[in-house]
Design a protein around this motif. Structure first.
Motif, PDB file in Angstrom:
ATOM      1  N   ILE A 111     -54.516 -46.140  46.184  1.00  0.00           N
ATOM      2  CA  ILE A 111     -54.171 -46.941  45.006  1.00  0.00           C
ATOM      3  C   ILE A 111     -55.126 -46.617  43.858  1.00  0.00           C
ATOM      4  N   TRP A 112     -56.427 -46.603  44.154  1.00  0.00           N
ATOM      5  CA  TRP A 112     -57.413 -46.309  43.111  1.00  0.00           C
ATOM      6  C   TRP A 112     -57.177 -44.921  42.515  1.00  0.00           C
ATOM      7  N   GLN A 113     -56.926 -43.938  43.352  1.00  0.00           N
ATOM      8  CA  GLN A 113     -56.741 -42.581  42.843  1.00  0.00           C
ATOM      9  C   GLN A 113     -55.490 -42.443  41.990  1.00  0.00           C
ATOM     10  N   SER A 114     -54.476 -43.213  42.287  1.00  0.00           N
ATOM     11  CA  SER A 114     -53.247 -43.092  41.508  1.00  0.00           C
ATOM     12  C   SER A 114     -53.299 -43.900  40.215  1.00  0.00           C
ATOM     13  N   LYS A 115     -54.223 -44.855  40.099  1.00  0.00           N
ATOM     14  CA  LYS A 115     -54.273 -45.725  38.922  1.00  0.00           C
ATOM     15  C   LYS A 115     -55.410 -45.394  37.949  1.00  0.00           C
ATOM     16  N   VAL A 116     -56.454 -44.734  38.416  1.00  0.00           N
ATOM     17  CA  VAL A 116     -57.615 -44.436  37.573  1.00  0.00           C
ATOM     18  C   VAL A 116     -57.501 -43.005  37.048  1.00  0.00           C
ATOM     19  N   GLU A 117     -57.709 -42.866  35.747  1.00  0.00           N
ATOM     20  CA  GLU A 117     -57.608 -41.536  35.142  1.00  0.00           C
ATOM     21  C   GLU A 117     -58.660 -40.602  35.738  1.00  0.00           C
ATOM     22  N   PRO A 118     -58.274 -39.356  35.997  1.00  0.00           N
ATOM     23  CA  PRO A 118     -59.177 -38.414  36.653  1.00  0.00           C
ATOM     24  C   PRO A 118     -60.520 -38.211  35.954  1.00  0.00           C
ATOM     25  N   ASP A 119     -60.541 -38.293  34.609  1.00  0.00           N
ATOM     26  CA  ASP A 119     -61.798 -38.040  33.915  1.00  0.00           C
ATOM     27  C   ASP A 119     -62.841 -39.130  34.115  1.00  0.00           C
ATOM     28  N   ILE A 120     -62.443 -40.303  34.621  1.00  0.00           N
ATOM     29  CA  ILE A 120     -63.437 -41.347  34.914  1.00  0.00           C
ATOM     30  C   ILE A 120     -63.479 -41.727  36.395  1.00  0.00           C
ATOM     31  N   GLN A 121     -62.707 -41.036  37.213  1.00  0.00           N
ATOM     32  CA  GLN A 121     -62.700 -41.362  38.639  1.00  0.00           C
ATOM     33  C   GLN A 121     -64.077 -41.247  39.269  1.00  0.00           C
ATOM     34  N   GLY A 122     -64.842 -40.246  38.888  1.00  0.00           N
ATOM     35  CA  GLY A 122     -66.176 -40.083  39.462  1.00  0.00           C
ATOM     36  C   GLY A 122     -67.036 -41.314  39.235  1.00  0.00           C
ATOM     37  N   LYS A 123     -67.018 -41.828  38.027  1.00  0.00           N
ATOM     38  CA  LYS A 123     -67.805 -43.022  37.699  1.00  0.00           C
ATOM     39  C   LYS A 123     -67.293 -44.246  38.455  1.00  0.00           C
ATOM     40  N   VAL A 124     -65.981 -44.421  38.438  1.00  0.00           N
ATOM     41  CA  VAL A 124     -65.385 -45.585  39.101  1.00  0.00           C
ATOM     42  C   VAL A 124     -65.651 -45.537  40.611  1.00  0.00           C
ATOM     43  N   PHE A 125     -65.456 -44.375  41.217  1.00  0.00           N
ATOM     44  CA  PHE A 125     -65.656 -44.260  42.657  1.00  0.00           C
ATOM     45  C   PHE A 125     -67.125 -44.376  43.031  1.00  0.00           C
ATOM     46  N   ALA A 126     -68.016 -43.933  42.135  1.00  0.00           N
ATOM     47  CA  ALA A 126     -69.448 -44.082  42.404  1.00  0.00           C
ATOM     48  C   ALA A 126     -69.844 -45.558  42.440  1.00  0.00           C
ATOM     49  N   VAL A 127     -69.305 -46.350  41.526  1.00  0.00           N
ATOM     50  CA  VAL A 127     -69.598 -47.790  41.512  1.00  0.00           C
ATOM     51  C   VAL A 127     -69.007 -48.456  42.748  1.00  0.00           C
ATOM     52  N   ARG A 128     -67.776 -48.089  43.102  1.00  0.00           N
ATOM     53  CA  ARG A 128     -67.163 -48.651  44.313  1.00  0.00           C
ATOM     54  C   ARG A 128     -68.000 -48.321  45.540  1.00  0.00           C
ATOM     55  N   ARG A 129     -68.460 -47.074  45.622  1.00  0.00           N
ATOM     56  CA  ARG A 129     -69.264 -46.637  46.766  1.00  0.00           C
ATOM     57  C   ARG A 129     -70.600 -47.364  46.801  1.00  0.00           C
ATOM     58  N   LEU A 130     -71.214 -47.556  45.635  1.00  0.00           N
ATOM     59  CA  LEU A 130     -72.478 -48.279  45.553  1.00  0.00           C
ATOM     60  C   LEU A 130     -72.328 -49.701  46.085  1.00  0.00           C
ATOM     61  N   ILE A 131     -71.296 -50.391  45.643  1.00  0.00           N
ATOM     62  CA  ILE A 131     -71.059 -51.760  46.105  1.00  0.00           C
ATOM     63  C   ILE A 131     -70.840 -51.787  47.614  1.00  0.00           C
ATOM     64  N   ALA A 132     -70.037 -50.867  48.115  1.00  0.00           N
ATOM     65  CA  ALA A 132     -69.754 -50.819  49.552  1.00  0.00           C
ATOM     66  C   ALA A 132     -71.008 -50.502  50.355  1.00  0.00           C
ATOM     67  N   GLN A 133     -71.835 -49.579  49.842  1.00  0.00           N
ATOM     68  CA  GLN A 133     -73.024 -49.195  50.605  1.00  0.00           C
ATOM     69  C   GLN A 133     -74.137 -50.226  50.509  1.00  0.00           C
ATOM     70  N   ILE A 134     -74.166 -51.005  49.463  1.00  0.00           N
ATOM     71  CA  ILE A 134     -75.163 -52.072  49.371  1.00  0.00           C
ATOM     72  C   ILE A 134     -74.852 -53.173  50.387  1.00  0.00           C
ATOM     73  N   ALA A 135     -73.574 -53.373  50.672  1.00  0.00           N
ATOM     74  CA  ALA A 135     -73.178 -54.440  51.596  1.00  0.00           C
ATOM     75  C   ALA A 135     -73.784 -54.249  52.986  1.00  0.00           C
ATOM     76  N   GLY A 136     -73.893 -53.013  53.451  1.00  0.00           N
ATOM     77  CA  GLY A 136     -74.440 -52.751  54.791  1.00  0.00           C
ATOM     78  C   GLY A 136     -75.866 -53.231  54.957  1.00  0.00           C
ATOM     79  N   PRO A 137     -76.799 -52.772  54.131  1.00  0.00           N
ATOM     80  CA  PRO A 137     -78.179 -53.251  54.263  1.00  0.00           C
ATOM     81  C   PRO A 137     -78.319 -54.762  54.041  1.00  0.00           C
ATOM     82  N   VAL A 138     -77.548 -55.311  53.107  1.00  0.00           N
ATOM     83  CA  VAL A 138     -77.607 -56.760  52.878  1.00  0.00           C
ATOM     84  C   VAL A 138     -77.162 -57.502  54.132  1.00  0.00           C
ATOM     85  N   ALA A 139     -76.093 -57.027  54.756  1.00  0.00           N
ATOM     86  CA  ALA A 139     -75.615 -57.660  55.990  1.00  0.00           C
ATOM     87  C   ALA A 139     -76.642 -57.551  57.105  1.00  0.00           C
ATOM     88  N   ILE A 140     -77.276 -56.405  57.215  1.00  0.00           N
ATOM     89  CA  ILE A 140     -78.290 -56.211  58.260  1.00  0.00           C
ATOM     90  C   ILE A 140     -79.477 -57.139  58.034  1.00  0.00           C
TER      91      ILE A 140
END
Length: 172
Positions: free
Chosen positions: A45-74
């Motif tokens: 869904i994200w790849q089909s809705k976000v313009e390719p020229d900003i996908q890197g930025k958008v996906f980096a923020v999504r990844r950051l949020i997802a990866q922060i959740a692991g250490p916080v949960a631990i």
């Protein structure tokens, strides 16, 4: 995507229901099966809705949020289990007469209850998202990014630059 969220929540709840290796194994297998399905559905869904020229930025923020959740949960899970949930389900604990009657009391039942609470929260958050019409209909409401939406990029090499590179190769 929603089905994955519901099944993940149910699976987490199953982990805490009984101290059974068979139950935990089945629940863990369900998590490992449905988690990639949910992630892939979301990513599509994200790849089909976000313009390719900003996908890197958008996906980096999504990844950051997802990866922060692991250490916080631990960091949070140990103190929550030891100081909150285990005492609640110890013999004579505040929830021993209610929740303890269903899942048992004593060592390990607090962490079991923590899994049940997390599963319930996963199901509740999925249902809340399903109830929001903008989230539920995102595939219909937001247009897909299509090749026609993108600016054409000229990939023809500049003859002067090619000649310069051929006659004066970079040194070092």
């Amino acid at each position: 995507l929603y089905l994955s969220g519901i099944i993940l929540g149910l699976s987490l709840g199953l982990v805490g229901l009984r101290p059974s290796i068979v139950l935990v194994t089945i629940a863990a297998a369900a998590v490992m099966f449905f988690l990639p399905i949910g992630n892939a559905s979301s990513q599509a869904i994200w790849q089909s809705k976000v313009e390719p020229d900003i996908q890197g930025k958008v996906f980096a923020v999504r990844r950051l949020i997802a990866q922060i959740a692991g250490p916080v949960a631990i960091i949070a899970s140990g103190p929550l289990a030891d100081r909150v949930f285990e005492p609640l389900l110890a013999e004579g604990g505040a929830l021993a007469g209610t929740v303890g009657r269903v899942i048992g009391t004593g060592p390990g039942r607090g962490i079991g209850f923590l899994f049940i609470v997390l599963g319930t929260l996963a199901i509740a958050s999925t249902l809340v998202l399903m109830a929001d019409p903008h989230v539920r209909n995102v595939e219909d409401e937001l247009p897909d990014v299509t090749p026609a939406d993108l600016e054409p990029v000229d990939v023809t090499p500049d003859p002067a630059a090619v000649h310069e590179a051929a006659t004066h190769p970079a040194e070092g």
